[in-house]
Design an enzyme around this catalytic site. Structure first.
Site, short mmCIF file in Angstrom:
data_model
loop_
_atom_site.label_atom_id
_atom_site.label_comp_id
_atom_site.label_asym_id
_atom_site.label_seq_id
_atom_site.Cartn_x
_atom_site.Cartn_y
_atom_site.Cartn_z
N LYS A 15 0.95 -1.08 -0.01
CA LYS A 15 -0.01 0.00 0.13
C LYS A 15 0.83 1.32 0.03
CE LYS A 15 -4.42 1.37 2.07
NZ LYS A 15 -5.05 1.52 0.77
N GLU A 73 -9.31 -4.15 -10.28
CA GLU A 73 -9.64 -3.56 -9.05
C GLU A 73 -9.91 -2.27 -9.35
OE1 GLU A 73 -7.22 -3.20 -5.71
OE2 GLU A 73 -5.32 -2.97 -7.05
N LEU A 122 -4.47 -4.82 -4.51
CA LEU A 122 -4.36 -4.78 -2.90
C LEU A 122 -5.34 -5.64 -2.35
CD1 LEU A 122 -2.99 -2.63 -0.81
CD2 LEU A 122 -5.26 -1.83 -0.52
N1 PDD Z 1 -7.83 2.53 -0.61
N2 PDD Z 1 -7.44 -1.44 -3.92
C1 PDD Z 1 -6.91 -0.16 -3.88
C2 PDD Z 1 -6.22 0.22 -4.92
C3 PDD Z 1 -7.18 0.59 -2.62
O1 PDD Z 1 -6.32 1.76 -2.56
C4 PDD Z 1 -7.98 0.30 -1.60
C5 PDD Z 1 -8.03 1.02 -0.04
C6 PDD Z 1 -8.51 -1.20 -1.67
C7 PDD Z 1 -9.31 -1.56 -0.38
O2 PDD Z 1 -8.69 -1.88 0.68
P1 PDD Z 1 -9.56 -1.71 1.99
O3 PDD Z 1 -10.72 -2.47 1.78
O4 PDD Z 1 -8.30 -2.30 2.80
O5 PDD Z 1 -9.67 -0.38 2.22
C8 PDD Z 1 -8.09 -1.78 -2.84
C9 PDD Z 1 -7.89 3.42 0.51
C10 PDD Z 1 -9.27 3.28 1.28
C11 PDD Z 1 -7.50 4.83 0.16
O6 PDD Z 1 -6.62 4.87 -0.77
O7 PDD Z 1 -7.81 5.82 0.72
#
Ligand code: PDD
Length: 287
Positions: free
Chosen positions: A148, A180, A204
């Site tokens: 991330k 995604e 991710l």
């Molecule tokens: N984004 N895929 C990507 C590219 C992301 O940036 C995110 C989360 C997710 C979902 O992950 P999770 O369910 O753990 O939030 C999938 C966060 C919220 C952001 O960039 O603000």
């Protein structure tokens, strides 16, 4: 007043300052997390911190995130967010302040740790039931998006492509595979089976994604983790995005064409209802 956390201190946001030599600023050399809290209770904080640990290990940034549990709670308390229906804590760790070189700085460089909390406004149930729209966008990211990283330029460009198209989400496509969203994972429903891309290095590993998979199991909905061909999207019955700031968001139109019958489907509704129950905020009306 908004109080943030920076390198061991809680202070007003206006007073929080980071050096121009921070490697996050100069090189995007860092990672982040976004964790939700529902009426003051963090949801899946352990899983978010575990993903953070994996990212720190992968990037060889030496920092123990143990103290962050307390930091998260204090940010909610201090900013009076414990009564908020939904709040989020954003956390960022960079390799720290050092003279700009591409390779790692000296071993005694101290990582920069920054976090803030804020209220989050989810869309009304009425607009949720109408559904959302998305466009496909080429995925121009690097090959380790399971980390991330704060390096989000391709995500920013993709999210803006959605804004320019007047829609809500960008669906990233690489080599003919729908991977995604720019800030969320995707699921499709085809013939009653829920399908999502495997947790590879090309997506991710969303915490919400894993919650949705658990919910599907508990509801007896068959689930497949496999790549989704972009052409398949024309024949799916339902499509939805999942994520911390997305929760479960159904897409009824993709690239201007209806998804399935162009309405929010029964599987999306069942999963969202179960998700809301799981976070202790059930929806009053029947979905
Ligand atoms: N984004 N895929 C990507 C590219 C992301 O940036 C995110 C989360 C997710 C979902 O992950 P999770 O369910 O753990 O939030 C999938 C966060 C919220 C952001 O960039 O603000």
């Amino acid at each position: 007043m908004n109080i943030v956390y920076l390198n061991g201190e809680f202070l007003p946001k206006e007073r929080a300052q980071v050096s121009v030599e921070d490697r996050g600023f100069l090189l995007s050399d860092g990672i982040y997390e976004v964790t939700p809290a529902y009426r003051g209770e963090f949801f899946c904080l352990d899983q978010h911190l575990n993903r953070l640990r994996c990212g720190l290990n992968a990037l060889r940034i030496e920092y123990d995130p143990e103290e962050l549990i307390e930091v998260h709670q204090k940010l909610l308390d201090i900013n009076n967010l414990t009564d908020s229906e939904v709040a989020i804590v954003y956390l960022q760790i960079t390799r720290g302040v050092a003279e700009r070189v591409h390779y790692f700085p000296p071993a005694d460089t101290i990582p920069t740790v920054y976090a803030f909390a804020k209220q989050f406004q989810r869309p009304s149930i009425e607009s949720w039931l109408k559904g959302f729209r998305a466009v496909t966008v080429p995925d121009r990211r690097w090959s380790r998006v399971d980390i991330k990283s704060i390096s989000l330029l391709p995500n920013v460009m993709a999210a803006q492509a959605a804004v320019d198209a007047g829609v809500d989400d960008a669906l990233l496509v690489k080599n003919g595979i729908a991977l995604e969203g720019a800030q969320n994972n995707i699921f499709v429903v085809k013939g009653g089976v829920l399908v999502t891309h495997p947790a590879s290095q090309e997506i991710l590993h969303g915490i919400t994604r894993s919650v949705v998979i658990k919910i599907a199991h508990s509801l007896g909905i068959p689930i497949q983790e496999r790549p989704i061909q972009v052409e398949e999207l024309e024949t799916v019955d339902e499509l939805f995005f999942s994520g911390t700031t997305t929760e479960v968001r159904p897409t009824v139109a993709l690239d201007g064409k209806p998804v399935g019958c162009g309405e929010v489907g029964t599987v999306s509704k069942a999963i969202y209802a179960a998700f809301r129950k799981k976070i202790g905020q059930p929806i009053d009306q029947d979905l």
